[in-house]
Scaffold this active site. Structure first.
Site, PDB file in Angstrom:
ATOM      1  CG  HIS A  98      -1.929  -0.978   1.375  1.00 16.89           C
ATOM      2  ND1 HIS A  98      -2.127  -1.708   2.517  1.00 16.89           N
ATOM      3  CD2 HIS A  98      -2.882  -1.385   0.495  1.00 16.89           C
ATOM      4  CE1 HIS A  98      -3.150  -2.529   2.342  1.00 16.89           C
ATOM      5  NE2 HIS A  98      -3.629  -2.355   1.121  1.00 16.89           N
TER       6      HIS A  98
ATOM      7  CE  LYS B 132     -14.786  -5.236   4.103  1.00 14.97           C
ATOM      8  NZ  LYS B 132     -13.653  -4.824   3.254  1.00 14.97           N
TER       9      LYS B 132
ATOM     10  NE  ARG C   4      -2.363  -7.908  -3.625  1.00 13.25           N
ATOM     11  CZ  ARG C   4      -3.058  -8.366  -2.610  1.00 13.25           C
ATOM     12  NH1 ARG C   4      -2.478  -8.551  -1.465  1.00 13.25           N
ATOM     13  NH2 ARG C   4      -4.336  -8.662  -2.732  1.00 13.25           N
TER      14      ARG C   4
ATOM     15  CB  SER D 265      -4.132  -6.220   5.185  1.00 12.38           C
ATOM     16  OG  SER D 265      -3.784  -5.009   4.585  1.00 12.38           O
TER      17      SER D 265
HETATM   18  O1  PNS Z   1      -8.512  -2.636   0.717  1.00 11.24           O
HETATM   19  P1  PNS Z   1      -9.723  -3.239   0.102  1.00 11.24           P
HETATM   20  O2  PNS Z   1     -10.519  -3.997   1.137  1.00 11.24           O
HETATM   21  O3  PNS Z   1      -9.402  -4.082  -1.101  1.00 11.24           O
HETATM   22  O4  PNS Z   1     -10.627  -1.994  -0.398  1.00 11.24           O
HETATM   23  C1  PNS Z   1     -11.892  -2.211  -0.963  1.00 11.24           C
HETATM   24  C2  PNS Z   1     -12.657  -0.897  -1.074  1.00 11.24           C
HETATM   25  C3  PNS Z   1     -12.710  -0.188   0.260  1.00 11.24           C
HETATM   26  C4  PNS Z   1     -11.975   0.001  -2.081  1.00 11.24           C
HETATM   27  C5  PNS Z   1     -14.077  -1.245  -1.586  1.00 11.24           C
HETATM   28  O5  PNS Z   1     -14.634  -2.224  -0.762  1.00 11.24           O
HETATM   29  C6  PNS Z   1     -14.986  -0.033  -1.606  1.00 11.24           C
HETATM   30  O6  PNS Z   1     -14.865   0.821  -2.463  1.00 11.24           O
HETATM   31  N1  PNS Z   1     -15.889   0.049  -0.597  1.00 11.24           N
HETATM   32  C7  PNS Z   1     -16.771   1.179  -0.418  1.00 11.24           C
HETATM   33  C8  PNS Z   1     -18.187   0.828  -0.861  1.00 11.24           C
HETATM   34  C9  PNS Z   1     -18.321   0.940  -2.348  1.00 11.24           C
HETATM   35  O7  PNS Z   1     -18.084   1.969  -2.933  1.00 11.24           O
HETATM   36  N2  PNS Z   1     -18.688  -0.190  -2.961  1.00 11.24           N
HETATM   37  C10 PNS Z   1     -18.807  -0.268  -4.403  1.00 11.24           C
HETATM   38  C11 PNS Z   1     -17.424  -0.421  -5.009  1.00 11.24           C
HETATM   39  S1  PNS Z   1     -17.576  -1.184  -6.530  1.00 11.24           S
END
Ligand code: PNS
Length: 165
Positions: A18, A42, A92, A130
């Protein structure tokens, strides 16, 4: 024209992968807002406030144009609140691609004015995640190559060490 990007994620916790993406994105955009998804459902290891604080310490040297804040709800709404034209995501291995493509396309449908910019994770961090970092820490393994120093210290405080692997 000011180029503003958000870099959203769970960051539970921030890894070196990150941080590498944040560092490179900080060189590409005039403003970069790292968005920590604060979704208590979560059950993260670190609270939203803790993750914001940790990331803030990890990115302190990237410049005043980089900031960190928690958000809930849709990433595109977070981007709109900041007038951001871009969502930054790290990629990745190939395994990330399908989910990232789906998210990028969904986000574009929701907010056509916001584009997703993918940065390939540096080769040396291609294996870092993570969740695996937390697992390694739980079993007493060495995580110092996987996470920035403030995160390694926070993990050592938070996770009781189990049997060594
Ligand atoms: O670090 P991560 O868990 O891969 O991040 C995922 C994240 C936070 C980018 C994704 O879950 C997200 O955007 N969540 C917010 C809700 C949202 O916008 N959902 C629609 C995305 S397509």
């Amino acid at each position: 024209m000011t180029r503003v990007a958000v870099f959203p994620g769970s960051f539970d916790p921030m890894t070196n992968a990150h941080l590498d993406v944040a560092r490179r994105a900080s060189g590409l955009f005039d403003r970069l807002i790292i968005g920590v998804l604060d979704n208590p459902k979560k059950a993260p290891l670190f609270t939203g406030a803790e993750r914001v604080d940790l990331i803030g310490r990890c990115v302190a040297d990237l410049g005043a144009h980089v900031s960190v804040e928690a958000f809930d709800g849709l990433t595109v709404e977070f981007a709109r609140r900041h007038d951001a034209g871009f969502i930054v995501r790290g990629l990745r291995a190939v395994s990330d691609f399908e989910a990232e493509l789906q998210m990028a396309l969904t986000n574009r449908k929701l907010a056509p004015e916001v584009d997703t910019a993918f940065l390939m994770t540096a080769l040396e961090y291609g294996y870092v995640s993570s969740s695996l970092t937390k697992e390694v820490a739980r079993f007493g393994g060495d995580i110092t190559a996987m996470v920035p120093a403030p995160v390694a210290a926070a993990l050592a405080d938070r996770i009781p060490v189990g049997p060594r692997v």
